[in-house]
Design a protein around this motif. Structure first.
Motif, PDB file in Angstrom:
ATOM      1  N   LEU A 179      53.339 -12.467 -30.371  1.00 19.04           N
ATOM      2  CA  LEU A 179      54.587 -12.053 -31.019  1.00 19.04           C
ATOM      3  C   LEU A 179      55.038 -10.675 -30.522  1.00 19.04           C
ATOM      4  O   LEU A 179      56.233 -10.431 -30.342  1.00 19.04           O
ATOM      5  N   ASP A 180      54.083  -9.788 -30.295  1.00 21.78           N
ATOM      6  CA  ASP A 180      54.443  -8.466 -29.791  1.00 21.78           C
ATOM      7  C   ASP A 180      55.023  -8.560 -28.385  1.00 21.78           C
ATOM      8  O   ASP A 180      55.993  -7.862 -28.049  1.00 21.78           O
ATOM      9  N   TYR A 181      54.432  -9.410 -27.554  1.00 19.60           N
ATOM     10  CA  TYR A 181      54.978  -9.596 -26.202  1.00 19.60           C
ATOM     11  C   TYR A 181      56.377 -10.197 -26.262  1.00 19.60           C
ATOM     12  O   TYR A 181      57.288  -9.756 -25.539  1.00 19.60           O
ATOM     13  N   LEU A 182      56.569 -11.198 -27.117  1.00 15.89           N
ATOM     14  CA  LEU A 182      57.894 -11.798 -27.255  1.00 15.89           C
ATOM     15  C   LEU A 182      58.903 -10.761 -27.736  1.00 15.89           C
ATOM     16  O   LEU A 182      60.038 -10.691 -27.236  1.00 15.89           O
ATOM     17  N   SER A 183      58.490  -9.917 -28.691  1.00 16.64           N
ATOM     18  CA  SER A 183      59.365  -8.851 -29.168  1.00 16.64           C
ATOM     19  C   SER A 183      59.718  -7.893 -28.039  1.00 16.64           C
ATOM     20  O   SER A 183      60.871  -7.451 -27.910  1.00 16.64           O
ATOM     21  N   TRP A 184      58.728  -7.557 -27.203  1.00 14.18           N
ATOM     22  CA  TRP A 184      58.979  -6.652 -26.076  1.00 14.18           C
ATOM     23  C   TRP A 184      59.991  -7.244 -25.103  1.00 14.18           C
ATOM     24  O   TRP A 184      60.884  -6.548 -24.615  1.00 14.18           O
ATOM     25  N   VAL A 185      59.850  -8.546 -24.815  1.00 13.93           N
ATOM     26  CA  VAL A 185      60.796  -9.197 -23.899  1.00 13.93           C
ATOM     27  C   VAL A 185      62.208  -9.159 -24.475  1.00 13.93           C
ATOM     28  O   VAL A 185      63.178  -8.814 -23.773  1.00 13.93           O
ATOM     29  N   LEU A 186      62.355  -9.502 -25.743  1.00 12.72           N
ATOM     30  CA  LEU A 186      63.691  -9.529 -26.349  1.00 12.72           C
ATOM     31  C   LEU A 186      64.297  -8.132 -26.407  1.00 12.72           C
ATOM     32  O   LEU A 186      65.496  -7.951 -26.127  1.00 12.72           O
ATOM     33  N   ARG A 187      63.491  -7.133 -26.765  1.00 12.24           N
ATOM     34  CA  ARG A 187      64.016  -5.772 -26.829  1.00 12.24           C
ATOM     35  C   ARG A 187      64.371  -5.250 -25.439  1.00 12.24           C
ATOM     36  O   ARG A 187      65.365  -4.536 -25.268  1.00 12.24           O
ATOM     37  N   ARG A 194      72.412  -3.177 -22.013  1.00 11.08           N
ATOM     38  CA  ARG A 194      73.133  -1.917 -22.273  1.00 11.08           C
ATOM     39  C   ARG A 194      73.056  -0.962 -21.080  1.00 11.08           C
ATOM     40  O   ARG A 194      73.520   0.172 -21.165  1.00 11.08           O
ATOM     41  N   GLY A 195      72.385  -1.413 -20.007  1.00 10.06           N
ATOM     42  CA  GLY A 195      72.261  -0.565 -18.831  1.00 10.06           C
ATOM     43  C   GLY A 195      71.024   0.297 -18.812  1.00 10.06           C
ATOM     44  O   GLY A 195      70.880   1.168 -17.941  1.00 10.06           O
ATOM     45  N   GLY A 196      70.092   0.076 -19.730  1.00  5.60           N
ATOM     46  CA  GLY A 196      68.874   0.875 -19.786  1.00  5.60           C
ATOM     47  C   GLY A 196      67.692   0.177 -19.130  1.00  5.60           C
ATOM     48  O   GLY A 196      67.816  -0.936 -18.602  1.00  5.60           O
ATOM     49  N   PRO A 197      66.490   0.797 -19.155  1.00  5.42           N
ATOM     50  CA  PRO A 197      65.291   0.202 -18.555  1.00  5.42           C
ATOM     51  C   PRO A 197      64.574  -0.715 -19.548  1.00  5.42           C
ATOM     52  O   PRO A 197      64.976  -0.843 -20.705  1.00  5.42           O
ATOM     53  N   CYS A 198      63.492  -1.315 -19.099  1.00  2.58           N
ATOM     54  CA  CYS A 198      62.625  -2.077 -20.004  1.00  2.58           C
ATOM     55  C   CYS A 198      62.039  -1.108 -21.041  1.00  2.58           C
ATOM     56  O   CYS A 198      61.695   0.034 -20.717  1.00  2.58           O
ATOM     57  N   VAL A 199      61.927  -1.560 -22.266  1.00  2.00           N
ATOM     58  CA  VAL A 199      61.440  -0.675 -23.318  1.00  2.00           C
ATOM     59  C   VAL A 199      59.931  -0.495 -23.194  1.00  2.00           C
ATOM     60  O   VAL A 199      59.238  -1.281 -22.539  1.00  2.00           O
ATOM     61  N   ARG A 200      59.431   0.534 -23.838  1.00  2.28           N
ATOM     62  CA  ARG A 200      57.998   0.833 -23.802  1.00  2.28           C
ATOM     63  C   ARG A 200      57.251  -0.075 -24.777  1.00  2.28           C
ATOM     64  O   ARG A 200      57.649  -0.192 -25.942  1.00  2.28           O
ATOM     65  N   PRO A 201      56.185  -0.727 -24.333  1.00  2.00           N
ATOM     66  CA  PRO A 201      55.433  -1.611 -25.251  1.00  2.00           C
ATOM     67  C   PRO A 201      54.758  -0.825 -26.367  1.00  2.00           C
ATOM     68  O   PRO A 201      54.609   0.399 -26.294  1.00  2.00           O
ATOM     69  N   HIS A 202      54.319  -1.564 -27.403  1.00  2.00           N
ATOM     70  CA  HIS A 202      53.602  -0.965 -28.533  1.00  2.00           C
ATOM     71  C   HIS A 202      52.121  -0.827 -28.163  1.00  2.00           C
ATOM     72  O   HIS A 202      51.277  -1.610 -28.599  1.00  2.00           O
TER      73      HIS A 202
END
Length: 463
Positions: A179-187, A194-202
């Protein structure tokens, strides 16, 4: 002389590239440079402390079954070398680069391409592993439903509670990571839009799941090894752990050996999965057979060591049967009830007691093994629970279970027993009794007279 290599457990999920790079840079500052990586460990070699930059990239077309770097990986490494990055290690599709330049040019500049590469790599590595791991608690659920039909035995067994905690821990660990990985992909997708980078994982959340899983495994293993109810099976359990660990070590050795021999990806994959299937059959099917043979040969013992054995010969002398004889201390015996017990009866006195933080369950049996004996069979159990609701749950299950038999229970006067509730199994001298903090069941053929009832109650209700 100090050692020249060091191994560390691989704690990270492979898509947590930033945390991995920071850890490797910290190790370089302490004088340890990354040498190789597998799915379990980092291996470092000693060097002078230095400032090194690391980055982790993905080449999804590669596989852990490749004998070495693929042609595409070598070309990719050449481009990175030209930009100042040295390939430090690679494990399948995951590549680890380092640079001594203070501000090297980033290898990956397109965040959308990076996200795609990570997702393709995760679909080949971590995601299937967590999904397969999640099957274990799902497979365990039918067994749990069967065990809960006998709550007195289940809640008093430390090993069964440890097994439940282990399955729950595996479920939380695998589901939490998925679920955390899926959340990371969606975020990350939203941030890229929005033109930003991949978010930082938890990272801390994932590390917490790893620590939780290791702690649960350690506690469960300690309970299995120290549970007095499993004392007789402890050698078998240690043998199973050694066998299981040996199979894992052998699998790792086979994979390394195939890489050294240059076995092609297709052949290596086929051989490895054939080994995994054979190992699964050996561990899952062959282990009980092996333990049975070793138990029969006296090498290990799956049960308790008897005080002695008694060979029972049937009247027609057609066959004999060897039975175990125990002389455990019982709260009440046939002798206490006024029966004349002789050595020729060959009585066995058996006490099976299991304790857990939730409940204590004791099962007692006195039985004459001689076919010529006229003694009745005395069987009784007691159950003490920590909480009233748990005792009520055990009582409800016991009476409901007994009412499903061809000889259902019927209410009887609890006064002679000093109990709050009492049932008798129709057609049998079998009783179920509930006290404020204890459940008692007993069976004695012949219809116990009042004085025997008083002796049984006094013995089974004393603390």
């Amino acid at each position: 002389m100090s050692r020249e290599t060091k191994r560390q457990m691989f704690w990270y999920q492979v898509d947590d590239t930033g945390a991995i790079a920071r850890h490797l840079e910290k190790m370089a500052g302490k004088g340890w440079l990354l040498e190789k990586v597998d799915n379990w460990f980092f291996t470092f070699r000693r060097a002078d402390p230095c400032r090194v930059r690391y980055t982790v990239t993905f080449f999804p077309e590669a596989s852990i079954f490749d004998p070495g770097l693929t042609e595409g990986q070598e070309t990719y490494a050449d481009y990175c070398r030209a930009a100042g990055w040295e390939l430090a290690a690679a494990y399948g599709p995951i590549q680890y680069f380092r640079s001594t330049r203070p501000d090297p040019t980033p290898i990956e500049t397109d965040e959308a391409v990076k996200l795609s590469a990570i997702r393709r790599t995760m679909r080949k590595t971590a995601v299937p592993s967590y999904a397969m791991l999640l099957l274990l608690p799902l497979i365990y659920l039918p067994l749990l439903s069967i065990q809960l039909r006998h709550p007195m035995e289940f809640f008093s067994s430390s090993s069964q509670l440890a097994q439940l905690a282990l399955m729950a821990g595996i479920g939380l660990f695998s589901l939490g990571n998925l679920l955390d990985y899926l959340s990371w992909v969606l975020r990350s997708r939203r941030n890229l839009a929005r033109g930003g980078p991949c978010v930082r994982p938890h990272t801390r959340f994932r590390m917490g799941l790893n620590v939780m899983m290791l702690a649960v495994c350690a506690v469960a293993l300690a309970v299995f090894l120290l549970d007095p109810a499993l004392a007789g099976r402890r050698p078998a359990l240690l043998l199973f752990l050694a066998l299981y660990g040996g199979v894992i070590a052998l699998g790792r050795w086979i994979l390394r050996a195939m890489k050294k021999r240059g076995t092609s990806r297709g052949n290596a994959k086929g051989l490895y999965f054939a080994f995994a299937l054979a190992a699964g059959l050996v561990v899952g099917v062959g282990t009980p057979v092996l333990f049975g043979v070793l138990d029969g040969a006296g090498v290990i013992r799956l049960g308790r060591e008897p005080a002695e054995t008694y060979t029972k010969t049937w009247k027609n002398a057609a066959w004999t049967h060897t039975l175990n004889v125990f002389y455990d201390d019982l709260p009440v015996t046939l002798e206490d009830l006024g029966y004349a017990v002789t050595p020729e009866d060959h009585c066995t006195y058996e006490a099976e007691i299991s304790r857990s933080p939730l409940a204590t369950y004791s099962a007692y049996t006195q039985e004459a093994l001689s076919s010529d004996s006229d003694l009745p069979r005395l069987v009784y159990q007691t159950c003490d629970a920590r909480w009233p609701w748990l005792l009520a749950r055990c009582w409800e299950s016991l009476t409901a279970e007994e009412n499903e038999t061809p000889w259902p229970l019927q209410r009887m006067d609890p006064a002679p027993w000093g109990a709050e509730e009492a049932y008798q199994e129709v057609g049998y001298d079998s009783f179920c009794l509930r006290y404020p903090d204890r459940i008692v069941t007993c069976r004695l053929s012949g219809g116990p007279p009042p004085e025997q009832i008083e002796a049984i109650v006094r013995a089974l209700t004393e603390k």
